[in-house]
Design a protein around this motif. Structure first.
Motif, PDB file in Angstrom:
ATOM      1  N   ILE A 167       0.845  -1.200   0.000  1.00 20.10           N
ATOM      2  CA  ILE A 167       0.000   0.000   0.000  1.00 20.10           C
ATOM      3  C   ILE A 167       0.886   1.258   0.000  1.00 20.10           C
ATOM      4  N   GLY A 168       0.618   2.161  -0.917  1.00 16.50           N
ATOM      5  CA  GLY A 168       1.331   3.434  -0.970  1.00 16.50           C
ATOM      6  C   GLY A 168       2.721   3.352  -1.587  1.00 16.50           C
ATOM      7  N   VAL A 169       3.146   2.173  -1.971  1.00 13.67           N
ATOM      8  CA  VAL A 169       4.464   2.022  -2.614  1.00 13.67           C
ATOM      9  C   VAL A 169       4.268   1.308  -3.946  1.00 13.67           C
ATOM     10  N   ILE A 204       4.675  -8.357 -16.132  1.00 11.20           N
ATOM     11  CA  ILE A 204       3.610  -8.989 -15.327  1.00 11.20           C
ATOM     12  C   ILE A 204       3.740  -8.728 -13.825  1.00 11.20           C
ATOM     13  N   ARG A 205       4.850  -8.133 -13.325  1.00  5.85           N
ATOM     14  CA  ARG A 205       4.904  -7.898 -11.872  1.00  5.85           C
ATOM     15  C   ARG A 205       3.789  -6.953 -11.413  1.00  5.85           C
ATOM     16  N   PRO A 206       3.525  -5.834 -12.126  1.00  5.22           N
ATOM     17  CA  PRO A 206       2.431  -4.977 -11.630  1.00  5.22           C
ATOM     18  C   PRO A 206       1.090  -5.707 -11.619  1.00  5.22           C
ATOM     19  N   SER A 236     -13.103  -4.535  -3.877  1.00  4.72           N
ATOM     20  CA  SER A 236     -12.830  -3.326  -3.082  1.00  4.72           C
ATOM     21  C   SER A 236     -11.429  -2.846  -3.411  1.00  4.72           C
ATOM     22  N   GLY A 237     -11.175  -1.545  -3.116  1.00  5.20           N
ATOM     23  CA  GLY A 237      -9.891  -0.948  -3.463  1.00  5.20           C
ATOM     24  C   GLY A 237      -9.922  -0.454  -4.903  1.00  5.20           C
ATOM     25  N   SER A 238      -8.931   0.399  -5.215  1.00  8.35           N
ATOM     26  CA  SER A 238      -8.781   0.852  -6.602  1.00  8.35           C
ATOM     27  C   SER A 238      -7.310   1.079  -6.875  1.00  8.35           C
ATOM     28  N   GLY A 239      -6.474   0.412  -6.082  1.00 14.67           N
ATOM     29  CA  GLY A 239      -5.025   0.509  -6.253  1.00 14.67           C
ATOM     30  C   GLY A 239      -4.512  -0.614  -7.137  1.00 14.67           C
ATOM     31  N   ASN A 240      -3.263  -0.932  -6.941  1.00 14.51           N
ATOM     32  CA  ASN A 240      -2.606  -1.923  -7.808  1.00 14.51           C
ATOM     33  C   ASN A 240      -3.355  -3.246  -7.867  1.00 14.51           C
ATOM     34  N   VAL A 241      -3.654  -3.819  -6.726  1.00 11.91           N
ATOM     35  CA  VAL A 241      -4.255  -5.159  -6.711  1.00 11.91           C
ATOM     36  C   VAL A 241      -5.657  -5.126  -7.324  1.00 11.91           C
ATOM     37  N   ASP A 261     -12.192   3.411  -2.592  1.00 13.76           N
ATOM     38  CA  ASP A 261     -10.962   3.880  -1.944  1.00 13.76           C
ATOM     39  C   ASP A 261     -11.329   4.230  -0.505  1.00 13.76           C
ATOM     40  N   SER A 262     -10.437   4.888   0.215  1.00 13.65           N
ATOM     41  CA  SER A 262     -10.709   5.047   1.642  1.00 13.65           C
ATOM     42  C   SER A 262     -11.831   6.059   1.908  1.00 13.65           C
ATOM     43  N   ASN A 263     -12.352   6.733   0.878  1.00 15.03           N
ATOM     44  CA  ASN A 263     -13.492   7.637   1.087  1.00 15.03           C
ATOM     45  C   ASN A 263     -14.845   6.987   0.837  1.00 15.03           C
ATOM     46  N   PRO A 325     -11.870  -8.861  -2.001  1.00 18.09           N
ATOM     47  CA  PRO A 325     -11.409  -7.756  -1.155  1.00 18.09           C
ATOM     48  C   PRO A 325      -9.949  -7.445  -1.488  1.00 18.09           C
ATOM     49  N   SER A 326      -9.676  -6.213  -1.912  1.00 18.02           N
ATOM     50  CA  SER A 326      -8.336  -5.875  -2.429  1.00 18.02           C
ATOM     51  C   SER A 326      -7.870  -4.524  -1.925  1.00 18.02           C
ATOM     52  N   ALA A 327      -8.313  -4.114  -0.729  1.00 24.58           N
ATOM     53  CA  ALA A 327      -7.912  -2.807  -0.188  1.00 24.58           C
ATOM     54  C   ALA A 327      -6.977  -2.968   1.007  1.00 24.58           C
ATOM     55  N   GLY A 351      -7.401 -10.627  -2.259  1.00 25.84           N
ATOM     56  CA  GLY A 351      -6.243  -9.944  -2.840  1.00 25.84           C
ATOM     57  C   GLY A 351      -5.485  -9.185  -1.772  1.00 25.84           C
ATOM     58  N   ALA A 352      -6.201  -8.641  -0.790  1.00 31.60           N
ATOM     59  CA  ALA A 352      -5.557  -7.919   0.315  1.00 31.60           C
ATOM     60  C   ALA A 352      -5.059  -8.920   1.357  1.00 31.60           C
ATOM     61  N   ASN A 353      -4.240  -8.419   2.281  1.00 30.46           N
ATOM     62  CA  ASN A 353      -3.753  -9.261   3.379  1.00 30.46           C
ATOM     63  C   ASN A 353      -4.706  -9.172   4.554  1.00 30.46           C
TER      64      ASN A 353
HETATM   65  P1  NDP Z   1      -2.435   0.472  -3.214  1.00 31.10           P
HETATM   66  O1  NDP Z   1      -1.829   1.514  -2.351  1.00 31.10           O
HETATM   67  O2  NDP Z   1      -2.079   0.445  -4.664  1.00 31.10           O
HETATM   68  O3  NDP Z   1      -4.032   0.519  -3.107  1.00 31.10           O
HETATM   69  C1  NDP Z   1      -4.682   0.372  -1.886  1.00 31.10           C
HETATM   70  C2  NDP Z   1      -6.152   0.610  -2.089  1.00 31.10           C
HETATM   71  O4  NDP Z   1      -6.839   0.290  -0.884  1.00 31.10           O
HETATM   72  C3  NDP Z   1      -6.501   2.047  -2.404  1.00 31.10           C
HETATM   73  O5  NDP Z   1      -7.657   2.096  -3.169  1.00 31.10           O
HETATM   74  C4  NDP Z   1      -6.726   2.617  -1.011  1.00 31.10           C
HETATM   75  O6  NDP Z   1      -7.531   3.792  -0.989  1.00 31.10           O
HETATM   76  C5  NDP Z   1      -7.445   1.484  -0.338  1.00 31.10           C
HETATM   77  N1  NDP Z   1      -7.192   1.527   1.113  1.00 31.10           N
HETATM   78  C6  NDP Z   1      -6.001   1.538   1.750  1.00 31.10           C
HETATM   79  N2  NDP Z   1      -6.160   1.625   3.079  1.00 31.10           N
HETATM   80  C7  NDP Z   1      -7.496   1.685   3.273  1.00 31.10           C
HETATM   81  C8  NDP Z   1      -8.298   1.774   4.430  1.00 31.10           C
HETATM   82  N3  NDP Z   1      -7.749   1.831   5.649  1.00 31.10           N
HETATM   83  N4  NDP Z   1      -9.655   1.799   4.252  1.00 31.10           N
HETATM   84  C9  NDP Z   1     -10.212   1.746   3.014  1.00 31.10           C
HETATM   85  N5  NDP Z   1      -9.480   1.649   1.881  1.00 31.10           N
HETATM   86  C10 NDP Z   1      -8.165   1.619   2.008  1.00 31.10           C
HETATM   87  O7  NDP Z   1      -2.064  -0.933  -2.510  1.00 31.10           O
HETATM   88  P2  NDP Z   1      -2.118  -2.395  -3.121  1.00 31.10           P
HETATM   89  O8  NDP Z   1      -3.190  -2.508  -4.125  1.00 31.10           O
HETATM   90  O9  NDP Z   1      -0.737  -2.767  -3.478  1.00 31.10           O
HETATM   91  O10 NDP Z   1      -2.489  -3.249  -1.820  1.00 31.10           O
HETATM   92  C11 NDP Z   1      -3.835  -3.590  -1.467  1.00 31.10           C
HETATM   93  C12 NDP Z   1      -3.830  -4.767  -0.526  1.00 31.10           C
HETATM   94  O11 NDP Z   1      -3.222  -5.896  -1.188  1.00 31.10           O
HETATM   95  C13 NDP Z   1      -3.058  -4.602   0.773  1.00 31.10           C
HETATM   96  O12 NDP Z   1      -3.690  -5.334   1.792  1.00 31.10           O
HETATM   97  C14 NDP Z   1      -1.707  -5.232   0.461  1.00 31.10           C
HETATM   98  O13 NDP Z   1      -1.030  -5.662   1.624  1.00 31.10           O
HETATM   99  C15 NDP Z   1      -2.170  -6.420  -0.375  1.00 31.10           C
HETATM  100  N6  NDP Z   1      -1.149  -7.007  -1.223  1.00 31.10           N
HETATM  101  C16 NDP Z   1      -0.484  -6.259  -2.163  1.00 31.10           C
HETATM  102  C17 NDP Z   1       0.458  -6.859  -2.967  1.00 31.10           C
HETATM  103  C18 NDP Z   1       1.123  -6.124  -4.073  1.00 31.10           C
HETATM  104  O14 NDP Z   1       1.823  -6.782  -4.864  1.00 31.10           O
HETATM  105  N7  NDP Z   1       0.949  -4.830  -4.214  1.00 31.10           N
HETATM  106  C19 NDP Z   1       0.836  -8.272  -2.791  1.00 31.10           C
HETATM  107  C20 NDP Z   1       0.006  -8.996  -1.833  1.00 31.10           C
HETATM  108  C21 NDP Z   1      -0.921  -8.360  -1.075  1.00 31.10           C
HETATM  109  P3  NDP Z   1      -6.839   5.235  -0.760  1.00 31.10           P
HETATM  110  O15 NDP Z   1      -6.165   5.562  -2.055  1.00 31.10           O
HETATM  111  O16 NDP Z   1      -7.970   6.146  -0.450  1.00 31.10           O
HETATM  112  O17 NDP Z   1      -5.885   5.091   0.384  1.00 31.10           O
END
Ligand code: NDP
Length: 453
Positions: A167-169, A204-206, A236-241, A261-263, A325-327, A351-353
């Protein structure tokens, strides 16, 4: 709860106060391992689990940095080197204001079992900082990453400890971190994974964590003779995973109706098509905007803001068959778990931990749905990081097809390990026991071979 788990947990809580996420992760594994300890008293007398729980090394350090206005900031940096029995420490870095020692210990602990399941030679670690990258300029991010690496570089190395993203990296942060490592060490080595394609990254890493989580769901469905085609999915989530989960689900003919996302979250009953996903990727990865902007662009979609007064998340309260669940951790509580099941969800691939609370997991196990816990379902990310390390050692990049095929094979193999191990220990269909025990055995045997170190 067995006496063994009770005693262990009492000690864990006494020794590691105020670390609820770490307690939660340990308890889940310990409960699965009760089954192993009965059959293998040698692990118990060698105190293997007690040793795994104690990190081999915990690094905690000051990260001072100066922003473009000349203001001084101080963040806290961490690296947990949890277990190196089967390979160098490996695991991501998380930059998020919620980061603390307990959260990183839970993640590092999970990583040990996950990495073992991948079949690749990787130990477990995790790290990060309470730095919040959200809304910060590229210059601030660069300055922070450089300051963070000015301490971390002395503890890591391609054969010692190989961090990645979390998350965040993402790619931007890994670039800045790698740049400073290279300067300080004066060497170009595969010390971080998730690198850019021009400088040692793997194709394929991303995509790997999201793709892998979908491959795992497909494997679970195949045990029932079904596929993902035509299935309605909640993400859930909109980041990498999350992004690559949606991409792969679309390519397999599934329909995704939520992202967040977190909002808050968006609900699009027409489905988040590839074109809409491209919009989300540009929004999140380039403009770094908020998910609610999706509804300005696609008028049929509805945004629901997070309401802290609610004791459930409405995202998990829609009719669907699958949930991804991927947030973040503990984003599905017991009420959400019931809502999912009552709305027809019978596949959950994490997808999330640790996105599901312990009582939520109980609901999934009681209802006997296809439930893939994070340490199995999201292992594709670290597995592909392992493949990036291999390519770096060979100094030879593989094609997209080659890496994707290996990822698919690894997810298949993790699924098979989970299914066979759960059966062997008398709990068929229980992927939680399958993953915890399957991951544990390889690490435990290596620790037995290496003696008390
Ligand atoms: P990103 O930072 O790319 O995305 C995280 C997403 O989750 C964002 O949409 C973020 O919203 C949301 N989020 C983060 N914290 C919260 C919160 N407290 N409440 C609600 N939404 C939240 O991270 P990743 O996609 O890389 O990681 C997501 C999950 O997957 C994590 O649990 C991570 O440990 C797990 N994971 C990631 C891997 C990877 O390769 N990247 C590998 C294995 C597991 P916002 O932008 O508003 O913060």
């Amino acid at each position: 709860m067995s006496d063994y788990v009770k005693e262990l947990m009492a000690e864990v809580k006494a020794k590691n106060p105020a670390e609820p996420e770490f307690h939660q992760a340990v308890q889940e594994v310990a409960e699965s391992l009760s089954l192993v300890m009965e059959r293998h008293p040698e692990y118990r007398s060698a105190k293997i689990l007690e040793r795994i729980i104690e990190p081999e090394r915990v690094l905690m350090f000051r990260v001072p940095w100066v922003d473009e206005q000349g203001e001084v900031h101080i963040n806290r940096g961490f690296r947990i080197e949890m277990n190196s029995a089967i390979g160098p420490y490996k695991g991501g870095l998380r930059f998020h204001p919620s980061v603390n020692l307990g959260i990183l210990k839970f993640l590092a602990f999970e990583q040990v079992f996950k990495n073992s399941l991948t079949t690749l030679p990787m130990g477990g670690g995790k790290g990060g900082s309470d730095f919040d990258p959200k809304g910060k300029s590229d210059l601030k991010i660069m300055r922070f990453c450089h300051a963070f690496m000015q301490e971390l570089y002395r503890h890591i190395g391609p054969d010692t400890d190989v961090p990645a993203g979390d998350i965040g990296v993402g790619g931007r942060e890994i670039g800045y971190l790698f740049g400073m490592y290279k300067k300080l060490r004066n060497e170009f080595t595969g010390v971080l994974t998730g690198k850019g394609l021009n400088w040692g990254g793997s194709l394929i890493r991303p995509e790997a964590t999201g793709y892998g989580s979908v491959y795992f769901a497909a494997e679970m469905l195949a045990t029932k003779g079904q596929t993902l085609e035509g299935k309605t999915c909640l993400v859930s989530g909109s980041g990498n995973v999350a992004q690559y989960t949606v991409e792969k689900l679309n390519s397999l003919g599934a329909k995704v109706i939520t992202m967040s996302d977190s909002n808050g979250y968006v609900y699009d009953d027409e489905g988040i098509t590839d074109e809409k996903l491209n919009y989300v990727m540009e929004l999140k990865n380039v403009r770094r905007g908020r998910i609610k902007e999706y509804c300005d662009k696609y008028k049929n979609a509805v945004f629901t803001q997070i309401d802290p007064k609610l004791d459930y998340n409405p995202l998990w309260n829609h009719k669907a068959e699958c949930a991804f669940p991927s947030a973040t951790q503990n984003e599905i509580n017991v009420k959400d778990a019931y809502n999912l099941v009552n709305n027809g969800v019978y596949v959950v691939s994490e997808g999330a931990n640790m996105p599901t609370t312990a009582d939520g997991v109980e609901v999934f196990l009681d209802k006997k749905i296809l439930y893939g816990p994070g340490k199995a379902a999201n292992a594709g990310g670290v597995a592909t990081s392992g493949l990036e390390m291999t390519q770096n050692s060979m100094r030879l990049p593989w094609s997209r097809e080659e890496v994707d095929n290996r990822l698919r094979m690894i997810m298949k193999s993790i699924h098979k390990t989970c299914v066979e191990t759960a059966e062997r220990f008398g709990t068929p269909g229980n992927y939680v026991n399958g993953a915890n025990i399957g991951g544990f055995l390889k690490v435990a045997d290596a620790m037995m071979d290496q003696g008390v170190v």
